[in-house]
Scaffold this motif. Sequence first.
Motif, PDB file in Angstrom:
ATOM      1  N   GLU A 290       0.819  -1.213   0.000  1.00  0.00           N
ATOM      2  CA  GLU A 290       0.000   0.000   0.000  1.00  0.00           C
ATOM      3  C   GLU A 290       0.858   1.271   0.000  1.00  0.00           C
ATOM      4  O   GLU A 290       0.517   2.276  -0.613  1.00  0.00           O
ATOM      5  CB  GLU A 290      -0.926   0.035   1.231  1.00  0.00           C
TER       6      GLU A 290
ATOM      7  N   ASP B 135      -5.131  -2.921  -5.998  1.00  0.00           N
ATOM      8  CA  ASP B 135      -5.323  -1.474  -6.218  1.00  0.00           C
ATOM      9  C   ASP B 135      -3.984  -0.831  -6.559  1.00  0.00           C
ATOM     10  O   ASP B 135      -2.933  -1.283  -6.087  1.00  0.00           O
ATOM     11  CB  ASP B 135      -5.852  -0.822  -4.934  1.00  0.00           C
TER      12      ASP B 135
ATOM     13  N   SER C  60      -2.091   2.393  -5.845  1.00  0.00           N
ATOM     14  CA  SER C  60      -2.201   3.568  -4.981  1.00  0.00           C
ATOM     15  C   SER C  60      -1.585   4.787  -5.666  1.00  0.00           C
ATOM     16  O   SER C  60      -0.808   4.658  -6.618  1.00  0.00           O
ATOM     17  CB  SER C  60      -1.490   3.312  -3.644  1.00  0.00           C
ATOM     18  N   ASN C  61      -1.916   5.972  -5.149  1.00  0.00           N
ATOM     19  CA  ASN C  61      -1.355   7.209  -5.713  1.00  0.00           C
ATOM     20  C   ASN C  61       0.148   7.301  -5.500  1.00  0.00           C
ATOM     21  O   ASN C  61       0.835   8.036  -6.192  1.00  0.00           O
ATOM     22  CB  ASN C  61      -2.024   8.431  -5.080  1.00  0.00           C
TER      23      ASN C  61
END
Length: 387
Positions: free
Chosen positions: A29, A45, A47-48
Motif C-alpha cells: 500500500e 489497487d 495507490s497514488n
Amino acid sequence: MVNVHCLNNIASCGLDLFTADYNTESSYEDANVVLVRSAKMHDLDLSNNLVAIARAGAGVNNIPLESCAEAGVVVFNTPGANANAVKEQVLATMLLASRDLIGGNKWVEDNKDDADIAKSTEKAKKAFAGREIAGKKLGVIGLGAIGQLVANAAISLGMEVYGYDPYLSVAAALNLSREVKHVIDVNEIYKECNYITVHVPALDSTKGMIGKEAFELMQDGTVIINCARDVLVDEDVIGDYLKSGRVKCYVTDFPNPKTANMEGALCFPHLGASSAEAEDNCAIMAVNEVRDFIENGNIKNSVNYPACNLGVCATESRVAVCHKNVPAVISKITSAMGGANVNIESMANASRGEYAYSLLDLDKQPDTSIITELASIDGVIKVRVVK
Ligand SMILES: NC(=O)C1=CN([C@@H]2O[C@H](COP(=O)(O)OP(=O)(O)OC[C@H]3O[C@@H](n4cnc5c(N)ncnc54)[C@H](O)[C@@H]3O)[C@@H](O)[C@H]2O)C=CC1
Ligand SMILES: O=C(O)CCC(=O)C(=O)O
C-alpha cells in the motif's frame, strides 16, 4: 525515502543495489515501486504513491498495463535477462520428449532393491529407447530473445530449424543463424516440423494460436513445447490429438488441472527462468531500471510508456510528466513554466500509443503551485519532481 515492495522473491544481488535511500521492507500500500515476478496484479489497487512496477522477467500478462498507464505507473520488464535459462529448458525438454530418460530413471527407482539390477537393466532398457533430435525439423514460433537462442542452439545440435515471427526485430534477425529457414506462413511449420516450440507473449492476438487448425496440419508424432504461457495452446483439444498420436508429447511449463492429468503431457512447475543466473540477471536489470527512473526520470525497457532519456540532471531541477499523447499538452506545460518564470534548459518527450512522457530540466526549483498547475492540465496524468 523511496518505498519498495517485492511481491515475489527477488534475488538479493539485485536488491543489494538499492542505496540507503530505498526502503525495501515497504508494504504494498505504501510502495512507490513494486518489484514482481509472476504474482498476478490485476486485482490489486494501484495507490497514488505508486510510480513504477518492474517485472523481473519477460512476460507481463500478470500486470494490468493499461490501468497502470492510465494511473501514471510506468511498467518495466527485463528483456533477454532470463532467455538463456529458458533456452536450456527447451533443449532439455526436447531431449526428454525424445528419449525416455524419465521412464528409465523411474524404472531404476522402482527396482533399486533388486540385487540383480545390473543384469535386469539390460533386459529392461528396450522399453525406454527413443529417437535422436539431430536431423529432425524444429519450428520456432516467435524469434525474440528466447526463440533466437533456441533456434541457433538447435542448429548446432544438427536440427533443421524453421523460424516464424512476423514482427522480427532487426537485432533478432542479425543474431539469427543464417541456417534458420525464416518462413512467412506459420502453417509451413505446422506441416513440416517434428518439434514445435512457441516463444511469443500471451496477448489477445496469440491466445489459442496453436489450436485445432494447427493440429490438423501436423504430422503424426509431433512434439509441442510450450515454455511461454498455457493460453497460447488450445488445451481443450490437445488431449484428443495426444490420444490419436498426432501429438506425441505436449511439454508445458504451466500445469493446470487439465494438463497435469493429461496422458502425454510432460509438465513442469514454471521452471523456465528458475536458474540462479537468470534470477540474478533479472533482479539486477530490474533494480537498475527502477533506480534510473526514480533518480533521473529516465525510462528504459518500459512496456507501457515510451523510452525517454535525458541522462543525469545537470541543472537545478528535473520534472517528469506522464501524460496523454494528445495535442497541446506540451505547449500548456511549457507555458505554465514560462508563466512562473522558470526556464526549461532542456527537454525530452516521447510517445507510445495513447501515452507520452516528458522530462524537463529547469533552471530553478519549481514551487508547489507550478506542480499543482501542471497536474491540472487536461491530459496530464502524473507529475513528479525528480530533482
Ligand atoms: N517459462 C518461463 O519461465 C518464461 C516464459 N517466458 C515467456 O516467453 C515469452 C517470450 O519471451 P522472450 O523471447 O523473452 O520475449 P521477446 O519479447 O524477446 O520475444 C517475443 C517474440 O514474439 C514475437 N511475436 C509476437 N507475436 C507473434 C506472433 N503472433 N507470431 C510469432 N511471433 C510473434 C515478437 O515479435 C517477439 O520477437 C514471454 O512473453 C513469456 O510469456 C519468458 C521467460 C521465462
Ligand atoms: O519469474 C519467473 O520465474 C517467471 C519468468 C517468466 O515467466 C517470464 O519472464 O515471463
